[in-house]
Design an enzyme around this catalytic site. Structure first.
Site, mmCIF file in Angstrom:
data_model
loop_
_atom_site.group_PDB
_atom_site.id
_atom_site.type_symbol
_atom_site.label_atom_id
_atom_site.label_comp_id
_atom_site.label_asym_id
_atom_site.label_seq_id
_atom_site.Cartn_x
_atom_site.Cartn_y
_atom_site.Cartn_z
ATOM 1 N N ASP A 102 0.772 -0.837 0.189
ATOM 2 C CA ASP A 102 0.048 0.281 0.080
ATOM 3 C C ASP A 102 1.030 1.191 -0.115
ATOM 4 O OD1 ASP A 102 -2.245 -1.706 0.653
ATOM 5 O OD2 ASP A 102 -1.824 -1.257 2.455
HETATM 6 N N1 URA Z 1 -0.657 -6.338 3.493
HETATM 7 C C1 URA Z 1 -1.208 -4.709 4.113
HETATM 8 O O1 URA Z 1 -2.467 -4.526 4.559
HETATM 9 N N2 URA Z 1 -1.116 -3.793 3.248
HETATM 10 C C2 URA Z 1 0.348 -3.730 2.521
HETATM 11 O O2 URA Z 1 1.007 -3.190 2.422
HETATM 12 C C3 URA Z 1 0.998 -5.320 2.743
HETATM 13 C C4 URA Z 1 0.300 -6.102 2.929
#
Ligand code: URA
Length: 230
Positions: A102
């Site tokens: 993310d």
């Molecule tokens: N899980 C999440 O919630 N976000 C990420 O960036 C990676 C794994």
């Protein structure tokens, strides 16, 4: 490989502009000006463009310490730049990001132009481990280990996620290892445990650990051992 393609793969030049550079006489192969774009370059040939040596790297395997406020897509999104803009490499935008994080997640991001290698990291069938350091808003419930080992049911999923391993560092800091890569998976897993992730950092993918020497935004090529471990 044809010389125009070789030049275009080593530089920012398109095939058409590589041909123009050739016709201008800007290219030498082993010290001799070559104007023929179909000239075959062998691996020992020293190619120069306007006096600068070109190096051809056919396969690239990179680890990047992703900073926050960047996105794991080939172009920027929602006002954030792509992580690929951090790589000072020709044609960086053509590389693939193996497993997305993310925008607000930091840490180990693997980047390659070897589609099969990337697939071994991201394919659900390969069940490649990903270890995250997770900071939480609230102290974690006591039943977390058991619930995660069992497989947590996420909202909007039809079946529970695969078992995950938890190591507690403190009440609000843990290491979580998962094998899948569902959308916002870690955040949703802790939401299902009644908590909220305040920060998330990926430390390891398979046997590849984020090199502690890399500051946020820095990257390095993987070693042959790291490449071979996937
Ligand atoms: N899980 C999440 O919630 N976000 C990420 O960036 C990676 C794994």
């Amino acid at each position: 490989m044809r010389l125009d393609r070789y030049i275009s793969e080593c530089t920012e030049l398109s095939r058409a502009n590589a041909k123009k550079a050739l016709h201008r006489g800007d290219i030498t192969c082993d010290g001799v000006v070559v104007k023929n774009s179909g000239f075959k370059v062998d691996k020992d040939c020293e190619v120069h463009l306007s006096g600068e040596r070109l190096y051809h790297v056919s396969s690239r395997y990179i680890m990047l310490n992703k900073p926050a406020d960047t996105v794991c897509s080939n172009v920027g999104e929602a006002g954030y730049p792509s992580v690929l803009t951090l790589l000072d490499l020709p044609k960086a935008e053509t590389l693939q990001i193996a497993g997305r994080l993310d925008a607000d997640t930091t840490g180990l991001t693997l980047i390659t132009n070897d589609g099969q290698w990337g697939h071994r990291i991201t394919s659900p069938r390969k069940a490649c481990n990903k270890r995250y350091r997770v900071w939480l808003a609230e102290p974690l419930v006591e039943t977390a280990e058991a619930e995660l080992a069992e497989g947590i049911q996420l909202k909007t999923e039809t079946k529970p996620v695969l078992p995950a391993k938890l190591e507690r560092i403190s009440d609000t800091e843990v290491l979580l290892t998962i094998t899948e890569g569902k959308y916002h998976q870690v955040k949703r897993m802790f939401a299902a445990l009644g908590n909220r992730v305040t920060a998330l950092h990926r430390e390891q993918v398979g046997d590849i650990k984020l090199d502690e020497i890399l500051k946020p935004g820095e990257w390095r090529e993987l070693t042959p051992e790291e490449i071979g471990s996937v």
